[in-house]
Write a protein that holds these residues in place. Structure first.
Motif, short mmCIF file in Angstrom:
data_model
loop_
_atom_site.label_atom_id
_atom_site.label_comp_id
_atom_site.label_asym_id
_atom_site.label_seq_id
_atom_site.Cartn_x
_atom_site.Cartn_y
_atom_site.Cartn_z
N CYS A 68 -37.52 -0.10 71.51
CA CYS A 68 -38.01 1.18 72.05
C CYS A 68 -37.54 2.30 71.14
CB CYS A 68 -37.48 1.37 73.46
SG CYS A 68 -38.13 2.82 74.31
N VAL A 72 -37.95 8.17 72.90
CA VAL A 72 -38.33 7.73 74.24
C VAL A 72 -37.09 7.43 75.07
CG1 VAL A 72 -39.46 5.90 75.56
CG2 VAL A 72 -40.61 6.88 73.57
N TYR A 158 -39.09 -2.00 79.56
CA TYR A 158 -39.94 -1.54 78.46
C TYR A 158 -40.93 -2.66 78.16
CZ TYR A 158 -41.30 -0.26 73.67
OH TYR A 158 -42.01 0.03 72.53
N CYS A 159 -42.07 -2.61 78.82
CA CYS A 159 -43.16 -3.61 78.70
C CYS A 159 -42.64 -5.03 78.47
CB CYS A 159 -44.15 -3.21 77.61
SG CYS A 159 -43.46 -2.98 75.95
N VAL A 187 -41.18 2.27 80.64
CA VAL A 187 -41.83 2.86 79.47
C VAL A 187 -43.10 2.06 79.20
CG1 VAL A 187 -41.66 3.28 77.00
CG2 VAL A 187 -39.69 3.72 78.47
N ASP A 188 -44.22 2.76 79.17
CA ASP A 188 -45.52 2.12 78.93
C ASP A 188 -45.75 0.96 79.88
OD1 ASP A 188 -46.13 3.87 76.84
OD2 ASP A 188 -45.12 2.62 75.36
N ASP A 206 -45.37 8.65 78.85
CA ASP A 206 -44.98 7.26 78.59
C ASP A 206 -43.74 6.81 79.35
OD1 ASP A 206 -43.39 9.02 77.21
OD2 ASP A 206 -43.48 7.96 75.29
#
Length: 223
Positions: A68, A72, A158-159, A187-188, A206
């Motif tokens: 990441c 962010v 984070y995805c 995140v995302d 995001d």
């Protein structure tokens, strides 16, 4: 990266290795770096130069390790209000970069959960190299381990995965949220509807911060 930024990163790494690190100094040094160079600067501080390839223990359907970005992470820390008293848990932590970063930025304890043995080894080597006694990494499937990390107060996604595995992680987080308020930072990643999670007003496209609602705040004592 120009020489002045490299020297700045080396100075901060030396302070961390000599256990004279201060989160305020780390933040100030980071913010003095141009945004486009911050990821490279952090990697220089951490001594990270190449990403290892994903191994055979990455389950089918899981996203390969992608770090990441620092900016962010900065927004996530600010929006979630991560502080020294928190325990930050990175679900699918890879090299341990985010966990180490959040600890150095805030002083919070940090833990990564990662299924790939090669990445776990790299994360533990990073924490040992920088003498980060409050940063740890456990190996295993987050769908099975998350519910055991009962000390966590901020959980970072984070995805990492979706579908049934994500549903199991959310069920485990719900059980923790029945004991105290936690924050789930994404995140995302858009979470499926969870009645026990309230989405805070978004401040960036995001980053999404959810706060659990199962435990009411104790009433304030009257004067």
């Amino acid at each position: 990266m120009d020489e002045s930024l490299r020297e700045s990163a080396e100075r901060i790494r030396s302070r961390i290795e000599h256990e004279t690190h201060d989160p305020a100094e780390f933040r100030a040094s980071l913010l003095s770096v141009p945004p486009t160079a911050r990821d490279a600067w952090v990697d220089e501080v951490f001594g990270l130069h190449e990403l290892p390839e994903d191994g055979p223990d990455l389950p089918r359907g899981c996203v390969p390790y992608i770090p990441c970005s620092v900016d962010v992470l900065l927004r996530m820390v600010e929006q979630a209000g991560v502080c020294h008293s928190d325990v930050f848990v990175d679900i699918g932590s890879g090299l341990g970069r985010a966990a180490a970063f959040v600890h150095l930025l805030t002083g919070a304890g940090a833990m990564g959960v990662e299924i790939q043995s090669k990445l776990v080894g790299a994360a533990r080597a990073l924490a040992a190299r920088l003498l980060l006694s409050r940063v740890a990494c456990v190996q295993g499937d987050a769908a099975e381990l998350t519910g055991l990390i009962t000390r966590g107060s901020v959980f970072f996604l984070y995805c990492p995965f979706s579908g049934e595995r994500l549903a199991k992680v959310l069920a485990a987080l719900e059980s923790i949220a029945r004991t105290r308020t936690i924050r789930v930072c994404c995140v995302d990643l858009t979470l499926p509807p969870c009645p026990w999670l309230a989405l805070e007003p978004p401040r960036s496209p995001d980053v999404a911060i959810y706060r659990s609602t199962l435990v009411e705040k104790a009433p304030r004592a009257r004067d």
